[in-house]
Design a protein around this motif. Structure first.
Motif, PDB file in Angstrom:
ATOM      1  N   ASN A 267       0.800  -1.218   0.000  1.00 17.86           N
ATOM      2  CA  ASN A 267       0.000   0.000   0.000  1.00 17.86           C
ATOM      3  C   ASN A 267       0.839   1.277   0.000  1.00 17.86           C
ATOM      4  N   LEU A 268       2.162   1.111  -0.112  1.00 14.02           N
ATOM      5  CA  LEU A 268       3.009   2.291  -0.257  1.00 14.02           C
ATOM      6  C   LEU A 268       2.781   2.929  -1.625  1.00 14.02           C
ATOM      7  N   PRO A 269       2.787   4.257  -1.707  1.00 15.90           N
ATOM      8  CA  PRO A 269       2.640   4.925  -3.011  1.00 15.90           C
ATOM      9  C   PRO A 269       3.957   4.912  -3.776  1.00 15.90           C
ATOM     10  N   LEU A 270       4.648   3.772  -3.728  1.00 16.17           N
ATOM     11  CA  LEU A 270       5.948   3.602  -4.368  1.00 16.17           C
ATOM     12  C   LEU A 270       5.985   2.257  -5.070  1.00 16.17           C
ATOM     13  N   ASN A 271       6.775   2.160  -6.107  1.00 16.37           N
ATOM     14  CA  ASN A 271       7.064   0.867  -6.714  1.00 16.37           C
ATOM     15  C   ASN A 271       8.201   0.248  -5.916  1.00 16.37           C
ATOM     16  N   VAL A 272       7.950  -0.933  -5.331  1.00  9.68           N
ATOM     17  CA  VAL A 272       8.949  -1.602  -4.489  1.00  9.68           C
ATOM     18  C   VAL A 272       9.263  -2.966  -5.101  1.00  9.68           C
ATOM     19  N   TYR A 273      10.560  -3.284  -5.177  1.00 10.14           N
ATOM     20  CA  TYR A 273      10.962  -4.593  -5.689  1.00 10.14           C
ATOM     21  C   TYR A 273      12.290  -4.991  -5.064  1.00 10.14           C
ATOM     22  N   ILE A 274      12.555  -6.295  -5.068  1.00  8.68           N
ATOM     23  CA  ILE A 274      13.847  -6.826  -4.641  1.00  8.68           C
ATOM     24  C   ILE A 274      14.404  -7.659  -5.790  1.00  8.68           C
ATOM     25  N   LYS A 275      15.697  -7.470  -6.074  1.00  5.72           N
ATOM     26  CA  LYS A 275      16.354  -8.219  -7.146  1.00  5.72           C
ATOM     27  C   LYS A 275      17.484  -9.064  -6.565  1.00  5.72           C
ATOM     28  N   LEU A 331      22.322   3.822  -4.321  1.00  4.25           N
ATOM     29  CA  LEU A 331      22.021   4.964  -5.189  1.00  4.25           C
ATOM     30  C   LEU A 331      20.714   5.560  -4.682  1.00  4.25           C
ATOM     31  N   LEU A 332      20.754   6.819  -4.288  1.00  7.46           N
ATOM     32  CA  LEU A 332      19.595   7.424  -3.645  1.00  7.46           C
ATOM     33  C   LEU A 332      19.092   8.630  -4.438  1.00  7.46           C
ATOM     34  N   GLY A 333      17.764   8.678  -4.618  1.00  8.14           N
ATOM     35  CA  GLY A 333      17.104   9.851  -5.183  1.00  8.14           C
ATOM     36  C   GLY A 333      17.561  10.220  -6.580  1.00  8.14           C
ATOM     37  N   LYS A 334      17.754   9.219  -7.447  1.00  3.31           N
ATOM     38  CA  LYS A 334      18.175   9.496  -8.817  1.00  3.31           C
ATOM     39  C   LYS A 334      16.958   9.590  -9.728  1.00  3.31           C
ATOM     40  N   GLU A 335      16.909  10.658 -10.536  1.00  2.25           N
ATOM     41  CA  GLU A 335      15.814  10.806 -11.504  1.00  2.25           C
ATOM     42  C   GLU A 335      16.108   9.919 -12.703  1.00  2.25           C
ATOM     43  N   THR A 336      15.162   9.047 -13.022  1.00  3.66           N
ATOM     44  CA  THR A 336      15.321   8.136 -14.158  1.00  3.66           C
ATOM     45  C   THR A 336      14.081   8.211 -15.045  1.00  3.66           C
ATOM     46  N   ILE A 337      14.285   7.832 -16.290  1.00  5.35           N
ATOM     47  CA  ILE A 337      13.165   7.750 -17.240  1.00  5.35           C
ATOM     48  C   ILE A 337      13.006   6.297 -17.631  1.00  5.35           C
ATOM     49  N   LYS A 344       5.175   3.376 -23.110  1.00  2.00           N
ATOM     50  CA  LYS A 344       4.804   4.334 -22.068  1.00  2.00           C
ATOM     51  C   LYS A 344       6.057   4.859 -21.372  1.00  2.00           C
ATOM     52  N   VAL A 345       6.147   6.188 -21.279  1.00  2.00           N
ATOM     53  CA  VAL A 345       7.296   6.843 -20.667  1.00  2.00           C
ATOM     54  C   VAL A 345       6.895   7.347 -19.285  1.00  2.00           C
ATOM     55  N   THR A 346       7.705   7.016 -18.286  1.00  2.00           N
ATOM     56  CA  THR A 346       7.419   7.440 -16.913  1.00  2.00           C
ATOM     57  C   THR A 346       8.694   8.001 -16.287  1.00  2.00           C
ATOM     58  N   HIS A 347       8.543   9.124 -15.585  1.00  2.00           N
ATOM     59  CA  HIS A 347       9.661   9.702 -14.833  1.00  2.00           C
ATOM     60  C   HIS A 347       9.605   9.183 -13.400  1.00  2.00           C
ATOM     61  N   PHE A 348      10.725   8.638 -12.921  1.00  2.00           N
ATOM     62  CA  PHE A 348      10.792   8.102 -11.563  1.00  2.00           C
ATOM     63  C   PHE A 348      11.888   8.801 -10.758  1.00  2.00           C
ATOM     64  N   LEU A 349      11.660   8.901  -9.464  1.00  2.00           N
ATOM     65  CA  LEU A 349      12.708   9.244  -8.512  1.00  2.00           C
ATOM     66  C   LEU A 349      13.066   7.928  -7.833  1.00  2.00           C
ATOM     67  N   SER A 350      14.223   7.373  -8.185  1.00  2.36           N
ATOM     68  CA  SER A 350      14.551   5.988  -7.808  1.00  2.36           C
ATOM     69  C   SER A 350      15.707   5.907  -6.826  1.00  2.36           C
ATOM     70  N   SER A 351      15.630   4.876  -5.971  1.00  2.00           N
ATOM     71  CA  SER A 351      16.716   4.540  -5.054  1.00  2.00           C
ATOM     72  C   SER A 351      16.947   3.040  -5.111  1.00  2.00           C
ATOM     73  N   LYS A 352      18.210   2.638  -5.059  1.00  2.23           N
ATOM     74  CA  LYS A 352      18.574   1.220  -5.037  1.00  2.23           C
ATOM     75  C   LYS A 352      19.530   1.006  -3.868  1.00  2.23           C
ATOM     76  N   LEU A 368      13.336   1.183  -4.836  1.00  6.14           N
ATOM     77  CA  LEU A 368      12.194   2.034  -4.513  1.00  6.14           C
ATOM     78  C   LEU A 368      12.081   3.095  -5.601  1.00  6.14           C
ATOM     79  N   SER A 369      10.909   3.185  -6.229  1.00  6.41           N
ATOM     80  CA  SER A 369      10.714   4.160  -7.304  1.00  6.41           C
ATOM     81  C   SER A 369       9.398   4.903  -7.091  1.00  6.41           C
ATOM     82  N   MET A 370       9.478   6.230  -7.120  1.00  5.56           N
ATOM     83  CA  MET A 370       8.283   7.062  -6.997  1.00  5.56           C
ATOM     84  C   MET A 370       8.006   7.730  -8.337  1.00  5.56           C
ATOM     85  N   ASP A 371       6.783   7.547  -8.826  1.00  7.45           N
ATOM     86  CA  ASP A 371       6.376   8.135 -10.099  1.00  7.45           C
ATOM     87  C   ASP A 371       6.252   9.651  -9.932  1.00  7.45           C
TER      88      ASP A 371
END
Length: 615
Positions: A267-275, A331-337, A344-352, A368-371
């Motif tokens: 229920n977090l407003p974030l995309n969360v994944y583990i690799k 890697l914290l708070g990196k803007e990625t496309i 579909k193109v999405t801008h994310f603020l991502s951390s790994k 962790l990626s926030m749209d």
């Protein structure tokens, strides 16, 4: 004959299957079996006639004492002794000592028999060790055993089983008592059925059930049991009971914690994944599933970015993963496309963030990626608004300067003419000055009208663009200018397809057409008939109106930055006012458009008016 008897006796002794030695009263070896010699690796030449203490120096001291008692007619007891050979190998032997009598029942020595029981001792020791370990594990794991004898109907519980049930050591249960300890309801019914099936059909059981101890405690146990058979005849039951209450509570708490954590992550407003180390997804939350267009996380597990995104984006993501995995640095708070395979193109603020195991080794990463697409859109809109505001501010300052200058000029002109009028006695001259005042008044009114039109264009935000048939609009402008065109022998070529449609504000488009056509004729080349051509084209999703003339042309290197300025003129034409192009540019920009100009002095000018279809 006597010698023959001795030889026969020696032959028989040598054939004795167990290691045997005959010792005289001095405990010297007189005879020995072959097995004795082979067991201890003796040399016959150095064996006979030697004392046993010399032959077996590693023999325990008590063995010599036993032999000496045998010389007095006392049978020695059997004993088990440990021997360590010269090559440091351990051996266990069981020895027996018996008095050796002659035919007159006189003790003439000792008969020593030694049996190698190393294998048996080692097995017994291993069994004892196993028992100790099993008992320790049973205590640690709280596992008890039980056994039921079907003939005596006796149920036996081990100490741990009694401890689990919280009964005293002298408690003697029956099979019915054992069943009664199970909690009434499902647990008691299940164990009763399991015992019955085992007795009747030989079916073993393993159930997780609840018991109620003697003190009233409810405990979770794993109960197992199986039937015992002898020659195919059922003789009883055997089984175990393990107290798993703490483990069950721990598992329940762990499950609750996992469910809570999963609920939070999902229920977090974030995309969360583990690799994992190969950048394969091993956990994803609902937001990540929704973004990638799947309903079940299993559709993503085990997949890499190369299976989900285009190759360029996937390779950029893999390079980031490798940096985190190899360096153990987040890697914290990196803007990625991110570009999905569907485009579909999405801008994310991502951390790994790297994940470490107990040994401090990286075994994967948390993503962790926030749209922030909406934020980027708003940022772009804000930047455009700032740009527009800046441009409007510049326009406003410029407009204020122009208004101030023009009105000051008109005011000075009026003041000067009025001074002349008040001091002029001649009637004719006064009439001439009054005429000049009238012209000045007309010029002032024209200036005010132009300024008012510019203000109206920049402040009227409610006018909406509509679909306008461009060919028809050009034809209407030609009709409006027919007398003007005829008087200058000008030609207008409407090359726009009849079906061409442009989204525009109709009144502005009419003004733009009239202004450009009029300018194309007004600033005509003196050596040729004025011609104005209008055409239509599409460029990058935009409608483009093209207006070209064969007039004087404009030196864009010299006047390009002033071309659409207010009151800027570039030809010595008596009707040039420098307001038309300024108004036209404002009208085009009010429709979210732009003007592109190309011109050659002496040949003519081309204006391209771009309007966005969706604007």
């Amino acid at each position: 004959m006597k010698e023959t008897q001795v030889h026969a006796q020696s032959f028989l002794i040598s054939q004795i299957p167990s290691p045997t030695a005959f010792l005289n009263r001095d405990l010297e070896v007189v005879h020995a079996s072959d097995t004795f010699i082979e067991t201890f690796h003796f040399d016959k030449k150095n064996l006979f006639g030697r004392r046993i203490s010399e032959v077996l120096p590693q023999a325990p001291e008590h063995l010599i004492g036993v032999m000496q008692r045998c010389l007095k007619g006392t049978d020695g007891k059997k004993g088990i002794d440990r021997f360590v050979t010269s090559d440091n190998e351990e051996h266990w032997y069981e020895s027996s000592n018996t008095p050796w009598y002659d035919k007159n029942e006189n003790v003439i020595g000792v008969i020593l028999q030694i049996t190698n029981i190393t294998d048996r001792i080692q097995k017994e020791l291993q069994y004892e060790k196993t028992q100790i370990l099993l008992e320790a594990k049973a205590v640690n794991a709280r596992i008890g055993s039980w056994e039921y004898n079907a003939f005596t109907e006796k149920l036996s519980w081990c100490p741990m089983t009694r401890k689990i049930h919280e009964v005293p050591d002298d408690y003697k249960p029956t099979i019915d008592d054992g069943i009664e300890f199970y909690k009434e309801g499902y647990s008691r019914n299940a164990i009763s059925m399991a015992v019955y099936k085992a007795m009747e059909t030989g079916q073993p059981w393993k159930e997780k059930l609840k018991i109620v101890s003697r003190t009233g405690k409810e405990l979770w146990v794993i109960a197992t049991g199986k039937p015992l058979y002898k020659d195919g005849i059922y003789i009883g039951l055997i089984g175990t009971i393990q107290d798993v209450t703490e483990a069950n509570i721990s598992h329940q708490r762990s499950t609750e914690s996992e469910n809570l954590l999963r609920t939070v992550v999902d229920n977090l407003p974030l995309n969360v994944y583990i690799k994992d180390l190969e950048s394969r997804k091993i956990l994803v939350n609902k937001a990540e599933c929704a973004y990638l267009g799947v309903s079940d996380a299993d559709e993503l597990l085990g997949k890499s970015d190369f299976e989900l995104y285009n190759r360029q984006i996937a390779q950029e993501s893999r390079d980031e993963d490798l940096f985190v995995l190899n360096n153990g640095t987040p890697l914290l708070g990196k803007e990625t496309i991110s570009v999905r395979k569907d485009g579909k193109v999405t801008h994310f603020l991502s951390s790994k963030i790297p994940l470490f195991d107990e040994d401090g080794e990286v075994y994967g990463l948390l993503g962790l990626s926030m749209d922030i697409s909406d934020l980027k859109q708003k940022e772009s809109e804000l930047r455009q608004l700032i740009d527009v505001s800046s441009q409007q501010n510049k326009k406003l300052v410029n407009f204020a300067h122009i208004v101030s200058h023009n009105l000051r000029s008109h005011s000075a002109n009026f003041s000067m003419l009025l001074d002349f009028l008040s001091s002029e006695p001649d009637g004719e001259e006064r009439n001439r000055i009054l005429g000049m005042l009238n012209n000045a008044s007309d010029n002032l009114l024209e200036t005010l009208e132009n300024l008012n039109e510019v203000i109206a264009i920049n402040t009227n935000v409610r006018m909406e663009k509509k679909e306008v048939r461009l060919h028809r609009a050009v034809h209407a402008a030609q009709q409006h200018l027919s007398e003007f065109l005829k008087s200058h022998n000008a030609k207008v070529f409407n090359e726009i397809p009849p079906e061409a449609v442009m989204r525009a504000i109709p009144t502005y488009l009419d003004s733009i057409l009239i202004n450009f056509i009029t300018n194309g004729v007004k600033y005509r080349h003196p050596e040729r008939v004025p011609e104005v051509r209008l055409s239509y084209e599409k460029s990058g999703g935009q409608d483009v109106l093209v207006i070209s003339d064969n007039g004087l042309g404009i030196d864009l290197k010299k006047y390009g930055d002033k071309l659409f300025g207010m009151y800027k003129t570039f030809h010595n034409h008596p009707e040039a006012r420098g307001i038309g192009l300024y108004i036209t540019k404002n009208q085009v920009e009010a429709m979210n458009g732009r003007i592109q100009t190309s011109s050659t002095v002496g040949e003519g000018t081309i204006f391209k008016i771009f309007l966005d279809e969706q604007g």
